[in-house]
Motif scaffolding. Structure first.
Motif, PDB file in Angstrom:
ATOM      1  N   ALA A 144       0.855  -1.190   0.000  1.00  0.00           N
ATOM      2  CA  ALA A 144       0.000   0.000   0.000  1.00  0.00           C
ATOM      3  C   ALA A 144       0.890   1.239   0.000  1.00  0.00           C
ATOM      4  O   ALA A 144       2.120   1.142   0.121  1.00  0.00           O
ATOM      5  CB  ALA A 144      -0.929   0.002   1.215  1.00  0.00           C
ATOM      6  N   GLY A 145       0.295   2.403  -0.126  1.00  0.00           N
ATOM      7  CA  GLY A 145       1.069   3.644  -0.111  1.00  0.00           C
ATOM      8  C   GLY A 145       0.142   4.841  -0.194  1.00  0.00           C
ATOM      9  O   GLY A 145      -1.064   4.695  -0.445  1.00  0.00           O
ATOM     10  N   THR A 146       0.711   6.016   0.004  1.00  0.00           N
ATOM     11  CA  THR A 146      -0.047   7.258  -0.106  1.00  0.00           C
ATOM     12  C   THR A 146       0.652   8.167  -1.108  1.00  0.00           C
ATOM     13  O   THR A 146       1.799   8.575  -0.886  1.00  0.00           O
ATOM     14  CB  THR A 146      -0.152   7.976   1.249  1.00  0.00           C
ATOM     15  N   LEU A 147      -0.010   8.447  -2.210  1.00  0.00           N
ATOM     16  CA  LEU A 147       0.589   9.322  -3.223  1.00  0.00           C
ATOM     17  C   LEU A 147       0.272  10.776  -2.887  1.00  0.00           C
ATOM     18  O   LEU A 147      -0.713  11.077  -2.218  1.00  0.00           O
ATOM     19  CB  LEU A 147       0.095   8.951  -4.622  1.00  0.00           C
ATOM     20  N   ASP A 148       1.146  11.684  -3.334  1.00  0.00           N
ATOM     21  CA  ASP A 148       0.958  13.103  -3.033  1.00  0.00           C
ATOM     22  C   ASP A 148      -0.185  13.713  -3.820  1.00  0.00           C
ATOM     23  O   ASP A 148      -0.973  14.490  -3.285  1.00  0.00           O
ATOM     24  CB  ASP A 148       2.244  13.888  -3.310  1.00  0.00           C
ATOM     25  N   GLY A 149      -0.271  13.394  -5.098  1.00  0.00           N
ATOM     26  CA  GLY A 149      -1.348  13.991  -5.861  1.00  0.00           C
ATOM     27  C   GLY A 149      -1.416  13.500  -7.296  1.00  0.00           C
ATOM     28  O   GLY A 149      -0.423  13.017  -7.851  1.00  0.00           O
ATOM     29  N   ILE A 150      -2.601  13.597  -7.867  1.00  0.00           N
ATOM     30  CA  ILE A 150      -2.811  13.402  -9.299  1.00  0.00           C
ATOM     31  C   ILE A 150      -3.338  14.723  -9.830  1.00  0.00           C
ATOM     32  O   ILE A 150      -4.361  15.229  -9.359  1.00  0.00           O
ATOM     33  CB  ILE A 150      -3.809  12.259  -9.574  1.00  0.00           C
ATOM     34  N   PHE A 151      -2.596  15.311 -10.776  1.00  0.00           N
ATOM     35  CA  PHE A 151      -2.900  16.656 -11.251  1.00  0.00           C
ATOM     36  C   PHE A 151      -3.110  16.662 -12.759  1.00  0.00           C
ATOM     37  O   PHE A 151      -2.441  15.929 -13.498  1.00  0.00           O
ATOM     38  CB  PHE A 151      -1.741  17.625 -10.942  1.00  0.00           C
ATOM     39  N   ASP A 152      -3.994  17.533 -13.209  1.00  0.00           N
ATOM     40  CA  ASP A 152      -4.108  17.849 -14.627  1.00  0.00           C
ATOM     41  C   ASP A 152      -3.295  19.114 -14.906  1.00  0.00           C
ATOM     42  O   ASP A 152      -3.291  20.050 -14.092  1.00  0.00           O
ATOM     43  CB  ASP A 152      -5.567  18.094 -15.014  1.00  0.00           C
ATOM     44  N   PHE A 153      -2.612  19.128 -16.055  1.00  0.00           N
ATOM     45  CA  PHE A 153      -1.772  20.269 -16.446  1.00  0.00           C
ATOM     46  C   PHE A 153      -2.338  20.873 -17.728  1.00  0.00           C
ATOM     47  O   PHE A 153      -1.951  20.485 -18.837  1.00  0.00           O
ATOM     48  CB  PHE A 153      -0.321  19.816 -16.645  1.00  0.00           C
ATOM     49  N   PRO A 154      -3.249  21.837 -17.602  1.00  0.00           N
ATOM     50  CA  PRO A 154      -3.935  22.395 -18.789  1.00  0.00           C
ATOM     51  C   PRO A 154      -3.009  23.131 -19.747  1.00  0.00           C
ATOM     52  O   PRO A 154      -3.365  23.307 -20.920  1.00  0.00           O
ATOM     53  CB  PRO A 154      -4.978  23.338 -18.182  1.00  0.00           C
ATOM     54  N   LEU A 155      -1.846  23.577 -19.279  1.00  0.00           N
ATOM     55  CA  LEU A 155      -0.906  24.263 -20.172  1.00  0.00           C
ATOM     56  C   LEU A 155      -0.030  23.283 -20.942  1.00  0.00           C
ATOM     57  O   LEU A 155       0.780  23.689 -21.777  1.00  0.00           O
ATOM     58  CB  LEU A 155      -0.025  25.226 -19.374  1.00  0.00           C
ATOM     59  N   GLY A 156      -0.191  21.984 -20.656  1.00  0.00           N
ATOM     60  CA  GLY A 156       0.638  20.981 -21.302  1.00  0.00           C
ATOM     61  C   GLY A 156       1.961  20.794 -20.571  1.00  0.00           C
ATOM     62  O   GLY A 156       2.372  21.632 -19.768  1.00  0.00           O
ATOM     63  N   VAL A 157       2.611  19.685 -20.849  1.00  0.00           N
ATOM     64  CA  VAL A 157       3.907  19.358 -20.261  1.00  0.00           C
ATOM     65  C   VAL A 157       4.807  18.858 -21.383  1.00  0.00           C
ATOM     66  O   VAL A 157       4.393  17.992 -22.164  1.00  0.00           O
ATOM     67  CB  VAL A 157       3.773  18.273 -19.163  1.00  0.00           C
ATOM     68  N   PRO A 158       6.035  19.392 -21.506  1.00  0.00           N
ATOM     69  CA  PRO A 158       6.942  18.921 -22.558  1.00  0.00           C
ATOM     70  C   PRO A 158       7.098  17.399 -22.519  1.00  0.00           C
ATOM     71  O   PRO A 158       7.282  16.812 -21.459  1.00  0.00           O
ATOM     72  CB  PRO A 158       8.262  19.624 -22.207  1.00  0.00           C
ATOM     73  N   GLY A 159       7.007  16.797 -23.699  1.00  0.00           N
ATOM     74  CA  GLY A 159       7.139  15.347 -23.796  1.00  0.00           C
ATOM     75  C   GLY A 159       5.811  14.618 -23.846  1.00  0.00           C
ATOM     76  O   GLY A 159       5.762  13.420 -24.132  1.00  0.00           O
ATOM     77  N   TYR A 160       4.712  15.336 -23.551  1.00  0.00           N
ATOM     78  CA  TYR A 160       3.388  14.723 -23.599  1.00  0.00           C
ATOM     79  C   TYR A 160       2.572  15.373 -24.720  1.00  0.00           C
ATOM     80  O   TYR A 160       2.389  16.594 -24.726  1.00  0.00           O
ATOM     81  CB  TYR A 160       2.667  14.892 -22.265  1.00  0.00           C
ATOM     82  N   PRO A 161       2.068  14.579 -25.673  1.00  0.00           N
ATOM     83  CA  PRO A 161       1.322  15.158 -26.793  1.00  0.00           C
ATOM     84  C   PRO A 161      -0.063  15.642 -26.395  1.00  0.00           C
ATOM     85  O   PRO A 161      -0.660  16.442 -27.107  1.00  0.00           O
ATOM     86  CB  PRO A 161       1.236  13.984 -27.786  1.00  0.00           C
ATOM     87  N   GLN A 162      -0.587  15.155 -25.260  1.00  0.00           N
ATOM     88  CA  GLN A 162      -1.938  15.554 -24.851  1.00  0.00           C
ATOM     89  C   GLN A 162      -1.978  17.044 -24.529  1.00  0.00           C
ATOM     90  O   GLN A 162      -1.012  17.623 -24.042  1.00  0.00           O
ATOM     91  CB  GLN A 162      -2.378  14.765 -23.612  1.00  0.00           C
ATOM     92  N   GLU A 163      -3.146  17.645 -24.801  1.00  0.00           N
ATOM     93  CA  GLU A 163      -3.319  19.057 -24.463  1.00  0.00           C
ATOM     94  C   GLU A 163      -3.267  19.276 -22.963  1.00  0.00           C
ATOM     95  O   GLU A 163      -2.751  20.284 -22.490  1.00  0.00           O
ATOM     96  CB  GLU A 163      -4.671  19.568 -24.999  1.00  0.00           C
ATOM     97  N   CYS A 164      -3.818  18.339 -22.207  1.00  0.00           N
ATOM     98  CA  CYS A 164      -3.880  18.479 -20.753  1.00  0.00           C
ATOM     99  C   CYS A 164      -3.520  17.139 -20.116  1.00  0.00           C
ATOM    100  O   CYS A 164      -4.401  16.388 -19.681  1.00  0.00           O
ATOM    101  CB  CYS A 164      -5.281  18.929 -20.330  1.00  0.00           C
TER     102      CYS A 164
END
Length: 232
Positions: A144-164
């Motif tokens: 088990a574990g606790t993750l810090d967060g799952i975030f959407d990045f509407p400005l995009g992130v280099p290396g990811y083709p998705q808009e968000c």
């Protein structure tokens, strides 16, 4: 497949936290598994450096002690530094979680730089939180574990083709940067089977486009994409 019974629950204590299943059986945590199984070369070097820095900074005081007491002080020095760093990291994490939720926080002076850096990061990337501080479970592998967060990045992130792109993110506040085992930590979270919702029930794990670490320092915060491959 493990024999742990759902739902998994995180138990917070004065000394940290751990995980139990519905029968009360302890479930190994991701960070505990990694700490016990992966020696960190960077930390070996850090331990020597921390001890040497303590000796230089406290040279006169150490000179007034007996050799046995001097040795005792030097042996403990790196752990005192580690405890301070861990406490700072925990406090920054807690404040960051509240900030992401839109709460107003009162920030201690010694953490002002870290928190300001994180606020600037959130503003610059226009981060949209999907889930914050959720417990995840792998019934397949028994952790088990606790993750810090799952975030959407509407400005995009280099290396990811998705808009968000949707990224699973871990915050790091150590001075040394991002260690290699962060990839294993994030992979453990990403490829868990379930997460625990607000009602304490387990739900299918949320798919993400990738993983990243946010290195938060007093002088800035950087988003660092991390390749976290699937658990085999």
């Amino acid at each position: 497949m493990s024999n742990y019974k759902a739902p998994i629950r995180r138990v917070d204590t004065a000394r940290g936290h751990h995980y139990v299943d519905a029968n009360g059986a302890r479930v190994p945590g991701v960070t505990t598994i990694l700490s016990g199984g992966l020696p960190k070369a960077a930390l070996v070097n850090w331990a020597g450096k921390a001890t040497a820095e303590y000796a230089i900074d406290n040279w006169n005081t150490l000179g007034e002690l007996s050799p046995a007491k001097r040795l005792e002080k030097l042996n403990k020095a790196r752990y005192e530094e580690k405890d301070r760093a861990a406490k700072r990291g925990t406090e920054v994490h807690n404040l960051a979680e509240r900030l992401v939720r839109g709460e107003e926080v009162e920030v201690p002076d010694e953490l002002a730089g870290h928190v300001e850096s994180y606020v600037q990061f959130l503003d610059a990337w226009q981060v949209q939180p999907v889930h914050i501080e959720i417990t995840v479970m792998s019934h397949r592998h028994g952790y088990a574990g606790t993750l810090d967060g799952i975030f959407d990045f509407p400005l995009g992130v280099p290396g990811y083709p998705q808009e968000c792109p949707r990224l699973l993110v871990d915050l790091k506040t150590n001075r040394s940067g991002i260690f290699g085992e962060t990839a294993l930590q994030l992979a453990g979270y990403r490829y868990a089977d379930t997460y625990v919702d607000d009602n304490g029930d387990e739900q299918p794990m949320i798919p993400v486009d990738g993983c990243a670490a946010v290195h938060v320092r007093a002088d800035g915060a950087d988003l660092i994409p991390v390749t976290a491959g699937p658990v085999q």
